[in-house]
Write a protein that holds these residues in place. Structure first.
Motif, PDB file in Angstrom:
ATOM      1  N   PRO A 178     -15.175  -6.918  21.984  1.00 40.15           N
ATOM      2  CA  PRO A 178     -15.204  -6.586  20.558  1.00 40.15           C
ATOM      3  C   PRO A 178     -16.239  -7.406  19.800  1.00 40.15           C
ATOM      4  O   PRO A 178     -16.591  -8.526  20.186  1.00 40.15           O
ATOM      5  N   THR A 179     -16.735  -6.840  18.728  1.00 36.33           N
ATOM      6  CA  THR A 179     -17.624  -7.559  17.827  1.00 36.33           C
ATOM      7  C   THR A 179     -16.782  -8.483  16.950  1.00 36.33           C
ATOM      8  O   THR A 179     -15.811  -8.032  16.329  1.00 36.33           O
ATOM      9  N   GLU A 180     -17.147  -9.757  16.913  1.00 39.22           N
ATOM     10  CA  GLU A 180     -16.384 -10.732  16.134  1.00 39.22           C
ATOM     11  C   GLU A 180     -16.959 -10.822  14.724  1.00 39.22           C
ATOM     12  O   GLU A 180     -18.156 -11.020  14.534  1.00 39.22           O
ATOM     13  N   CYS A 181     -16.111 -10.680  13.728  1.00 41.80           N
ATOM     14  CA  CYS A 181     -16.521 -10.727  12.319  1.00 41.80           C
ATOM     15  C   CYS A 181     -16.166 -12.067  11.692  1.00 41.80           C
ATOM     16  O   CYS A 181     -15.225 -12.737  12.123  1.00 41.80           O
ATOM     17  N   ARG A 182     -16.935 -12.422  10.677  1.00 46.29           N
ATOM     18  CA  ARG A 182     -16.668 -13.624   9.905  1.00 46.29           C
ATOM     19  C   ARG A 182     -16.610 -13.277   8.426  1.00 46.29           C
ATOM     20  O   ARG A 182     -17.109 -12.244   7.993  1.00 46.29           O
ATOM     21  N   ILE A 183     -15.999 -14.166   7.678  1.00 43.41           N
ATOM     22  CA  ILE A 183     -16.011 -14.069   6.214  1.00 43.41           C
ATOM     23  C   ILE A 183     -17.027 -15.085   5.701  1.00 43.41           C
ATOM     24  O   ILE A 183     -17.018 -16.251   6.094  1.00 43.41           O
ATOM     25  N   SER A 184     -17.923 -14.635   4.827  1.00 42.57           N
ATOM     26  CA  SER A 184     -18.966 -15.509   4.300  1.00 42.57           C
ATOM     27  C   SER A 184     -18.953 -15.481   2.780  1.00 42.57           C
ATOM     28  O   SER A 184     -18.878 -14.414   2.161  1.00 42.57           O
ATOM     29  N   GLN A 208     -20.974 -10.743   8.760  1.00 43.56           N
ATOM     30  CA  GLN A 208     -20.526 -11.836   7.896  1.00 43.56           C
ATOM     31  C   GLN A 208     -20.235 -11.221   6.527  1.00 43.56           C
ATOM     32  O   GLN A 208     -21.105 -11.131   5.672  1.00 43.56           O
ATOM     33  N   LEU A 209     -19.012 -10.815   6.371  1.00 41.17           N
ATOM     34  CA  LEU A 209     -18.607  -9.974   5.250  1.00 41.17           C
ATOM     35  C   LEU A 209     -18.191 -10.810   4.042  1.00 41.17           C
ATOM     36  O   LEU A 209     -17.813 -11.970   4.187  1.00 41.17           O
ATOM     37  N   PRO A 210     -18.276 -10.219   2.836  1.00 39.88           N
ATOM     38  CA  PRO A 210     -17.990 -10.988   1.616  1.00 39.88           C
ATOM     39  C   PRO A 210     -16.526 -11.398   1.514  1.00 39.88           C
ATOM     40  O   PRO A 210     -15.623 -10.666   1.946  1.00 39.88           O
ATOM     41  N   MET A 211     -16.309 -12.556   0.926  1.00 42.75           N
ATOM     42  CA  MET A 211     -14.963 -13.069   0.722  1.00 42.75           C
ATOM     43  C   MET A 211     -14.144 -12.097  -0.122  1.00 42.75           C
ATOM     44  O   MET A 211     -14.519 -11.748  -1.230  1.00 42.75           O
ATOM     45  N   PRO A 212     -12.998 -11.614   0.391  1.00 45.33           N
ATOM     46  CA  PRO A 212     -12.175 -10.694  -0.393  1.00 45.33           C
ATOM     47  C   PRO A 212     -11.613 -11.361  -1.643  1.00 45.33           C
ATOM     48  O   PRO A 212     -11.364 -12.566  -1.674  1.00 45.33           O
ATOM     49  N   GLY A 268     -24.031  -8.252   6.361  1.00 51.81           N
ATOM     50  CA  GLY A 268     -24.303  -9.568   5.825  1.00 51.81           C
ATOM     51  C   GLY A 268     -24.920 -10.638   6.697  1.00 51.81           C
ATOM     52  O   GLY A 268     -24.973 -11.790   6.281  1.00 51.81           O
ATOM     53  N   ASP A 269     -25.410 -10.311   7.904  1.00 50.02           N
ATOM     54  CA  ASP A 269     -26.076 -11.341   8.705  1.00 50.02           C
ATOM     55  C   ASP A 269     -27.509 -11.488   8.190  1.00 50.02           C
ATOM     56  O   ASP A 269     -28.339 -10.605   8.371  1.00 50.02           O
ATOM     57  N   TYR A 270     -27.811 -12.646   7.579  1.00 53.77           N
ATOM     58  CA  TYR A 270     -29.116 -12.849   6.952  1.00 53.77           C
ATOM     59  C   TYR A 270     -30.245 -12.955   7.975  1.00 53.77           C
ATOM     60  O   TYR A 270     -31.419 -12.954   7.591  1.00 53.77           O
ATOM     61  N   GLU A 271     -29.918 -13.015   9.242  1.00 52.73           N
ATOM     62  CA  GLU A 271     -30.961 -13.021  10.265  1.00 52.73           C
ATOM     63  C   GLU A 271     -31.769 -11.731  10.222  1.00 52.73           C
ATOM     64  O   GLU A 271     -32.921 -11.690  10.646  1.00 52.73           O
TER      65      GLU A 271
END
Length: 696
Positions: free
Chosen positions: A195-201, A378-382, A481-484
């Motif tokens: 699975p693709t691992e998501c983060r909150i940014s 890297q998704l926005p903080m809810p 949201g990955d700024y790369e």
């Protein structure tokens, strides 16, 4: 280039696991010195430096270290494009300057349009995914349980060299028709390894107006589940909840930490509560036997969601996860609770607030592409502290998206198709291949400050003003949201490759037909008919007819830019003369999936037999839902004159590489014989840009 990448490079090259910026700079200088020479046959005083190019290893020339520069500084130690008057390949200084000024005027207008939009707002109808669904075929109703699925397009290419009476009498269309030509087969992956691992940014640049809650991160995860389950349903595979799950707590008992994300559901349905406990868990909250669908995601371990309710919650044994249709109802329920549906703002009726369910849908759509590129969402903080009740309107378009999901999935599961669309945002119809450097250099000058600021929202709006279909997918990429990816944009505009090792995606004629959005000069109709034996035939038309003549050839141009100049008709191979005289063009007919055959009981045959599954495409299947593509706004980019003393510094690489590749592609004639002389350019082999053409 990131410090991490620089350290790895030093370690690989020297064995020293330390970071020094001088190492990368010294490599860049070394790669651009000692490899330059003057353009042959150039007028006195008109020279251009070039880097040697290797056709067999394009990654070494098109994505060398000197092209990946720090966004905060001007490019150093790179070869620049200088004009040459009367050169057979290099454009003149006036051509370079006019192209640069024209492009800068156009893209500055796009920036102005983007800045006129309030934060969190987009133009009415700009985020309509249905614009993508012109002729896209759906996935088959019975997808095989395999690692991939194969398909190909059928094109209508008129054959004026065959008399119509001959075609009608000798060929049966049901068996074979020479005017219906098979394109290249494509392989569509149906699974991923993990699975693709998501983060909150907290860095995400997507904001909302009017104090509305922000739930894009949650909605994206829910959409990824829906995409995944729909594929499993097409494969007749069962899904079940896993042991990984969140445990709901009463709102009065919540003791959250600063980084905790509290989702207060009030008295939401227990099915919605249970579903969120699975989808937002750290780790995969559902499981299936066999490989995972390409959209499978979960949140990393450090992301902590808290599901809060008004009443105690208990888990039921053997409870099944929702189907894709049931999940659509639960998603609608959540959007209604928190008013995630879109609505017009009161102060400006030409804008609409960001449609969060649609933004998240587009983000899920590009997840397989994101995964292929090695990026991490890297998704926005809810922000979901207030529950709205009573006045919110359920977003009805969610059900439409679900009903038509198999069409979107065809595009989504094939990362090169997505890549071919997004990079076409920079392609300009009618621009000659040797002027790409001026075009790209001007774009980079305009967008560089926005890229350096990391302003994803403004960049997305600029792309919306530029071209609608690619902008939809860019929007999904920016939401993730990955700024790369900003580095990849800069790399593409500097080197024509978005990453080391070359580009993932080249122009794709099938995808251009599917979406109705052109990506290459090959997608355009012939400019004219040429009956006279001494007629001047544009090289772009010559290559279009050669392409149509050998459509199932695996040769494809690496870039979408057109060749320049003209060829006298009598110098062109006679096989193409009937087509040159009639201005015939290629038309997309339908798509074929190649599937394993079954017997009358639905059991696959052994040994396996492959049969065609013909798909006419969305427009033919669902006429009432077809959305037209908005026409691109015609901008006044006329350059009256070049200002005195004007000089633009643009990189040599994009023009040289685009020219080299289109000359190499055009070296194969209608019969399939390969020789650079087929481009009918005198002394082309002697030119410095074609030093690596000896094998052609």
């Amino acid at each position: 280039m990131t410090s991490h990448t620089c350290r790895i490079r030093r370690w690989v090259s020297t064995g020293e696991n330390i970071f020094e910026t001088d190492f990368e700079e010294s490599k860049a200088v070394a790669s651009t010195t000692g490899t330059t020479e003057k353009i042959q046959d150039a007028p006195v005083g008109k020279t251009a430096t070039i880097s040697q190019h290797t056709a067999e290893t394009p990654s070494e020339s098109s994505t060398s270290d000197e092209s990946l520069v720090d966004l905060n500084s001007e490019p150093k130690n790179v070869d620049l494009l200088f004009g040459c008057e009367g050169d057979i390949l290099i454009p003149s200084s006036d051509q370079i300057h006019c192209t640069f000024l024209k492009c800068r005027s156009i893209w500055r207008t796009y920036v102005t349009c983007a800045n006129l939009l309030p934060s969190g707002c987009v133009p009415i109808g700009s985020l309509d995914p249905y614009i993508l669904l012109q002729k896209i075929p759906p996935l088959p109703q019975d997808v095989p349980r395999k690692q991939s699925i194969t398909g190909e397009a059928i094109w209508h290419v008129a054959c004026p060299e065959l008399l119509k009476s001959q075609v009608d009498s000798e060929y049966n269309e049901e068996d074979w028709d020479p005017e219906f030509v098979h394109g290249n087969k494509k392989i569509f992956p149906l699974s991923i390894l993990k699975p693709t691992e998501c983060r909150i940014s907290s860095r995400s640049d997507f904001r909302l107006n009017n104090g509305r809650p922000n739930g894009i991160a949650i909605l994206t995860s829910l959409w990824s589940y829906i995409f995944s389950v729909r594929l499993l349903e097409l494969q007749k595979r069962q899904i079940r909840y896993s042991l990984k799950r969140l445990s709901p707590v009463l709102i009065k008992d919540v003791e959250s930490q600063p980084r905790d994300i509290v989702i207060y559901l009030g008295c939401a349905s227990r099915k919605l509560t249970r579903w969120l406990c699975a989808v937002l868990a750290s780790g995969l909250g559902w499981q299936v036997t066999g490989p995972l669908p390409p959209w499978t995601t979960h949140y990393e371990e450090n992301t902590r969601f808290i599901i809060a309710t008004d009443t105690p919650f208990s888990f039921l044994a053997h409870e099944r996860p929702p189907s894709s249709c049931e999940a659509a109802d639960l998603l609608t329920e959540l959007c209604t609770l928190f008013d995630f549906g879109s609505s017009l703002t009161d102060h400006e009726k030409s804008f609409e607030t960001l449609q969060q369910p649609t933004a998240a849908f587009l983000a899920a759509l590009v997840l397989p592409f994101y995964n292929k590129m090695g990026l991490q969402p890297q998704l926005p903080m809810p922000s979901m502290t207030t529950v709205h009740r009573g006045h919110a309107t359920p977003p009805g378009y969610i059900r439409d998206y679900i009903d038509d999901l198999p069409y979107y999935m065809t595009l989504s599961i094939h990362p090169p198709s997505v890549g071919s669309i997004i990079w076409s945002i920079f392609w300009e119809p009618g621009l000659d291949c040797n002027l790409v450097s001026a075009w790209f250099g001007s774009i980079l000058e305009v967008v560089r400050p926005i890229v350096e600021a990391g302003n994803l929202e403004v960049l997305a709006k600029i792309f919306m003003a530029r071209r609608q279909s690619p902008a939809l997918l860019w929007f999904g990429i920016f939401v993730l949201g990955d700024y790369e990816f900003l580095d990849k944009i800069v790399s593409y505009l500097e080197t024509h490759d978005e990453q080391l090792g070359g580009s993932l995606s080249w122009p794709d004629v099938d995808v251009a037909a599917w979406t109705g959005s052109k990506q290459s000069f090959l997608d355009e109709d012939a400019l004219g008919s040429y009956e006279d034996i001494f007629a001047q035939v544009p090289r772009s038309d010559l290559l279009r007819h050669r392409f149509n003549f050998r459509l199932n050839d695996f040769d494809m141009p690496r870039f979408g830019w057109q060749p320049f100049g003209h060829v006298i008709k009598h110098e062109i191979e006679p096989e193409l003369w009937p087509r040159l005289e009639t201005r015939c063009s290629r038309k997309y007919k339908h798509w074929i999936w190649w599937l394993p055959a079954k017997d009358k009981n639905g059991v696959r045959l052994v040994p396996e037999v492959i049969v065609p599954d013909i798909q006419r495409g969305f427009r033919r299947d669902k006429v009432k839902h077809t959305k037209s593509i908005p026409g691109q706004v015609e901008l006044d980019s006329t350059i009256a004159e070049i200002p005195g003393g004007f000089d633009c510094k643009v990189m040599l690489g994009p023009s040289r590489d685009a020219t080299f590749h289109i000359m190499s592609y055009g070296s194969k004639d209608a019969a399939g014989d390969r020789s650079l002389e087929a481009m009918v350019i005198p002394r082309i082999r002697e030119h410095s840009w074609m030093l690596d053409s000896r094998g052609i």
